[in-house]
Scaffold this motif. Sequence first.
Motif, PDB file in Angstrom:
ATOM      1  N   LEU A   1       0.821  -1.206   0.000  1.00  0.00           N
ATOM      2  CA  LEU A   1       0.000   0.000   0.000  1.00  0.00           C
ATOM      3  C   LEU A   1       0.859   1.262   0.000  1.00  0.00           C
ATOM      4  CD1 LEU A   1      -2.871  -1.000   2.457  1.00  0.00           C
ATOM      5  CD2 LEU A   1      -2.969  -0.808  -0.036  1.00  0.00           C
ATOM      6  N   VAL A   2       1.910   1.262   0.804  1.00  0.00           N
ATOM      7  CA  VAL A   2       2.783   2.441   0.854  1.00  0.00           C
ATOM      8  C   VAL A   2       3.457   2.661  -0.494  1.00  0.00           C
ATOM      9  CG1 VAL A   2       4.882   3.382   1.893  1.00  0.00           C
ATOM     10  CG2 VAL A   2       3.143   2.326   3.335  1.00  0.00           C
ATOM     11  N   GLY A   3       3.962   1.588  -1.091  1.00  0.00           N
ATOM     12  CA  GLY A   3       4.599   1.737  -2.397  1.00  0.00           C
ATOM     13  C   GLY A   3       3.633   2.175  -3.470  1.00  0.00           C
ATOM     14  N   GLY A   4       2.409   1.634  -3.440  1.00  0.00           N
ATOM     15  CA  GLY A   4       1.437   1.991  -4.457  1.00  0.00           C
ATOM     16  C   GLY A   4       0.891   3.390  -4.307  1.00  0.00           C
ATOM     17  N   LEU A   5       0.741   3.869  -3.070  1.00  0.00           N
ATOM     18  CA  LEU A   5       0.150   5.191  -2.842  1.00  0.00           C
ATOM     19  C   LEU A   5       1.168   6.324  -2.925  1.00  0.00           C
ATOM     20  CD1 LEU A   5      -2.272   4.361   0.122  1.00  0.00           C
ATOM     21  CD2 LEU A   5      -2.861   4.693  -2.291  1.00  0.00           C
TER      22      LEU A   5
ATOM     23  N   LEU B   1      12.940  -2.759  -1.740  1.00  0.00           N
ATOM     24  CA  LEU B   1      12.834  -3.209  -3.134  1.00  0.00           C
ATOM     25  C   LEU B   1      11.384  -3.490  -3.496  1.00  0.00           C
ATOM     26  CD1 LEU B   1      14.052  -4.130  -5.811  1.00  0.00           C
ATOM     27  CD2 LEU B   1      14.396  -6.401  -4.784  1.00  0.00           C
ATOM     28  N   ALA B   2      10.650  -4.135  -2.600  1.00  0.00           N
ATOM     29  CA  ALA B   2       9.248  -4.446  -2.884  1.00  0.00           C
ATOM     30  C   ALA B   2       8.434  -3.165  -3.056  1.00  0.00           C
ATOM     31  CB  ALA B   2       8.671  -5.302  -1.765  1.00  0.00           C
ATOM     32  N   ALA B   3       8.636  -2.183  -2.177  1.00  0.00           N
ATOM     33  CA  ALA B   3       7.898  -0.926  -2.290  1.00  0.00           C
ATOM     34  C   ALA B   3       8.257  -0.196  -3.580  1.00  0.00           C
ATOM     35  CB  ALA B   3       8.184  -0.039  -1.078  1.00  0.00           C
ATOM     36  N   TRP B   4       9.512  -0.245  -3.965  1.00  0.00           N
ATOM     37  CA  TRP B   4       9.930   0.418  -5.207  1.00  0.00           C
ATOM     38  C   TRP B   4       9.293  -0.262  -6.416  1.00  0.00           C
ATOM     39  CZ3 TRP B   4      12.335  -0.756  -9.765  1.00  0.00           C
ATOM     40  CH2 TRP B   4      12.791   0.335 -10.525  1.00  0.00           C
ATOM     41  N   ILE B   5       9.266  -1.594  -6.424  1.00  0.00           N
ATOM     42  CA  ILE B   5       8.658  -2.321  -7.540  1.00  0.00           C
ATOM     43  C   ILE B   5       7.180  -1.994  -7.657  1.00  0.00           C
ATOM     44  CG2 ILE B   5       8.018  -4.625  -8.350  1.00  0.00           C
ATOM     45  CD1 ILE B   5      10.662  -5.653  -7.263  1.00  0.00           C
ATOM     46  N   VAL B   6       6.483  -2.004  -6.519  1.00  0.00           N
ATOM     47  CA  VAL B   6       5.046  -1.715  -6.535  1.00  0.00           C
ATOM     48  C   VAL B   6       4.794  -0.299  -7.051  1.00  0.00           C
ATOM     49  CG1 VAL B   6       2.998  -1.433  -5.098  1.00  0.00           C
ATOM     50  CG2 VAL B   6       4.525  -3.364  -4.714  1.00  0.00           C
ATOM     51  N   GLY B   7       5.570   0.652  -6.562  1.00  0.00           N
ATOM     52  CA  GLY B   7       5.377   2.028  -7.001  1.00  0.00           C
ATOM     53  C   GLY B   7       5.712   2.239  -8.459  1.00  0.00           C
TER      54      GLY B   7
ATOM     55  N   VAL C   1       5.783  -0.210 -11.010  1.00  0.00           N
ATOM     56  CA  VAL C   1       4.897  -0.947 -11.913  1.00  0.00           C
ATOM     57  C   VAL C   1       3.491  -0.366 -11.891  1.00  0.00           C
ATOM     58  CG1 VAL C   1       3.878  -3.210 -12.401  1.00  0.00           C
ATOM     59  CG2 VAL C   1       6.273  -3.050 -11.693  1.00  0.00           C
ATOM     60  N   GLY C   2       3.032   0.058 -10.734  1.00  0.00           N
ATOM     61  CA  GLY C   2       1.653   0.542 -10.618  1.00  0.00           C
ATOM     62  C   GLY C   2       1.478   2.028 -10.792  1.00  0.00           C
ATOM     63  N   GLN C   3       2.492   2.700 -11.337  1.00  0.00           N
ATOM     64  CA  GLN C   3       2.394   4.161 -11.451  1.00  0.00           C
ATOM     65  C   GLN C   3       1.364   4.618 -12.487  1.00  0.00           C
ATOM     66  OE1 GLN C   3       6.236   5.627 -12.611  1.00  0.00           O
ATOM     67  NE2 GLN C   3       6.466   4.170 -14.301  1.00  0.00           N
ATOM     68  N   ARG C   4       0.952   3.758 -13.429  1.00  0.00           N
ATOM     69  CA  ARG C   4      -0.033   4.144 -14.431  1.00  0.00           C
ATOM     70  C   ARG C   4      -1.466   4.029 -13.923  1.00  0.00           C
ATOM     71  NH1 ARG C   4       2.228   1.548 -20.127  1.00  0.00           N
ATOM     72  NH2 ARG C   4       4.278   2.596 -20.094  1.00  0.00           N
ATOM     73  N   ARG C   5      -1.652   3.534 -12.720  1.00  0.00           N
ATOM     74  CA  ARG C   5      -2.964   3.432 -12.081  1.00  0.00           C
ATOM     75  C   ARG C   5      -3.926   2.557 -12.873  1.00  0.00           C
ATOM     76  NH1 ARG C   5      -1.153   4.829  -7.286  1.00  0.00           N
ATOM     77  NH2 ARG C   5      -0.104   6.851  -7.306  1.00  0.00           N
ATOM     78  N   ASN C   6      -3.380   1.575 -13.556  1.00  0.00           N
ATOM     79  CA  ASN C   6      -4.206   0.604 -14.268  1.00  0.00           C
ATOM     80  C   ASN C   6      -4.479  -0.559 -13.340  1.00  0.00           C
ATOM     81  OD1 ASN C   6      -4.261  -2.059 -16.023  1.00  0.00           O
ATOM     82  ND2 ASN C   6      -5.038  -0.397 -17.319  1.00  0.00           N
ATOM     83  N   LEU C   7      -5.725  -1.065 -13.339  1.00  0.00           N
ATOM     84  CA  LEU C   7      -6.086  -2.126 -12.407  1.00  0.00           C
ATOM     85  C   LEU C   7      -5.223  -3.359 -12.602  1.00  0.00           C
ATOM     86  CD1 LEU C   7      -7.872  -3.268 -10.202  1.00  0.00           C
ATOM     87  CD2 LEU C   7      -9.534  -3.925 -11.966  1.00  0.00           C
TER      88      LEU C   7
ATOM     89  N   LEU D   1      -2.227  -3.553 -13.932  1.00  0.00           N
ATOM     90  CA  LEU D   1      -0.855  -3.281 -13.503  1.00  0.00           C
ATOM     91  C   LEU D   1      -0.747  -3.175 -11.991  1.00  0.00           C
ATOM     92  CD1 LEU D   1       0.372  -0.712 -16.189  1.00  0.00           C
ATOM     93  CD2 LEU D   1       0.985  -3.134 -15.951  1.00  0.00           C
ATOM     94  N   CYS D   2      -1.795  -2.659 -11.361  1.00  0.00           N
ATOM     95  CA  CYS D   2      -1.775  -2.580  -9.899  1.00  0.00           C
ATOM     96  C   CYS D   2      -1.762  -3.974  -9.267  1.00  0.00           C
ATOM     97  CB  CYS D   2      -2.970  -1.781  -9.398  1.00  0.00           C
ATOM     98  SG  CYS D   2      -2.857  -0.015  -9.721  1.00  0.00           S
ATOM     99  N   LEU D   3      -2.558  -4.881  -9.820  1.00  0.00           N
ATOM    100  CA  LEU D   3      -2.555  -6.263  -9.315  1.00  0.00           C
ATOM    101  C   LEU D   3      -1.212  -6.923  -9.568  1.00  0.00           C
ATOM    102  CD1 LEU D   3      -6.131  -7.436 -10.409  1.00  0.00           C
ATOM    103  CD2 LEU D   3      -5.362  -6.724  -8.129  1.00  0.00           C
ATOM    104  N   LEU D   4      -0.640  -6.680 -10.763  1.00  0.00           N
ATOM    105  CA  LEU D   4       0.684  -7.231 -11.061  1.00  0.00           C
ATOM    106  C   LEU D   4       1.739  -6.656 -10.128  1.00  0.00           C
ATOM    107  CD1 LEU D   4       2.564  -8.911 -12.853  1.00  0.00           C
ATOM    108  CD2 LEU D   4       2.706  -6.915 -14.396  1.00  0.00           C
ATOM    109  N   ALA D   5       1.639  -5.366  -9.837  1.00  0.00           N
ATOM    110  CA  ALA D   5       2.591  -4.729  -8.929  1.00  0.00           C
ATOM    111  C   ALA D   5       2.512  -5.342  -7.536  1.00  0.00           C
ATOM    112  CB  ALA D   5       2.319  -3.229  -8.866  1.00  0.00           C
ATOM    113  N   ALA D   6       1.278  -5.579  -7.052  1.00  0.00           N
ATOM    114  CA  ALA D   6       1.121  -6.193  -5.732  1.00  0.00           C
ATOM    115  C   ALA D   6       1.713  -7.599  -5.707  1.00  0.00           C
ATOM    116  CB  ALA D   6      -0.350  -6.222  -5.345  1.00  0.00           C
ATOM    117  N   LEU D   7       1.487  -8.354  -6.777  1.00  0.00           N
ATOM    118  CA  LEU D   7       2.036  -9.705  -6.851  1.00  0.00           C
ATOM    119  C   LEU D   7       3.556  -9.686  -6.870  1.00  0.00           C
ATOM    120  CD1 LEU D   7       1.682 -12.754  -7.223  1.00  0.00           C
ATOM    121  CD2 LEU D   7       1.502 -12.357  -9.698  1.00  0.00           C
ATOM    122  N   LEU D   8       4.131  -8.802  -7.689  1.00  0.00           N
ATOM    123  CA  LEU D   8       5.592  -8.717  -7.760  1.00  0.00           C
ATOM    124  C   LEU D   8       6.185  -8.252  -6.435  1.00  0.00           C
ATOM    125  CD1 LEU D   8       6.076  -7.159 -11.322  1.00  0.00           C
ATOM    126  CD2 LEU D   8       6.393  -9.546 -10.620  1.00  0.00           C
ATOM    127  N   GLY D   9       5.478  -7.373  -5.744  1.00  0.00           N
ATOM    128  CA  GLY D   9       5.970  -6.936  -4.438  1.00  0.00           C
ATOM    129  C   GLY D   9       6.010  -8.070  -3.428  1.00  0.00           C
TER     130      GLY D   9
END
Length: 200
Positions: A46-50, A97-103, A105-111, A113-121
Amino acid sequence: MSLPRAFRWPITLVLGAVAVAVSAQFSVPLPFTPVPMTLQGLAVILVGGLTGSAAGAGAMLLYLTAGAFGAPVFANGSGGLHHLLGPTGGYLLAFPLAAWIVGWVGQRRNLGLCLLAALLGMVAIHAGGLAQLAPTHRIDQDGRRRRHRALPPGRLTEGGSGWIAALAGAPLTTPAGVTEPLPESRPPSRLRVAGWAVLS
């Protein structure tokens, strides 16, 4: 009224670190692993994504630094450098590293990509954790096996020396160096059987 960027950045880092610290207190120990089940992984994602890749990784570095210096931010209100160097430290060290990956990958705010970012994190967190947990766990198991297999030299002769001391009538010496008198027993009597002297 928005805060100036100079204030926004440190406040974001502090809030992100506090969020992970609070999530670490929801800890459930598991009997089959030294790693407790916490909400830290969810908080890191959540922190990385937000906050984004840079701010998310910075918040995690601040969190780890505070914990390494003894702040009670880890699971069960604990802190100290040994948590990062111990068997479960790989999970914690993978947070930036996990927070950086999530942020990132999910920077385009696509659903998707957001799910993929969470999985990769989550994959990054568990990969880092297992990379440090597996060797230390194996070393600990090997050490336990060696301690069970190897007997000290005194233990190998303990039985023989006890019998020799008993036959000679000498006091028995324990491994701690304390002499214990032998229990009173009847003196051996000689029996002669078919010309042979036998002790009974």
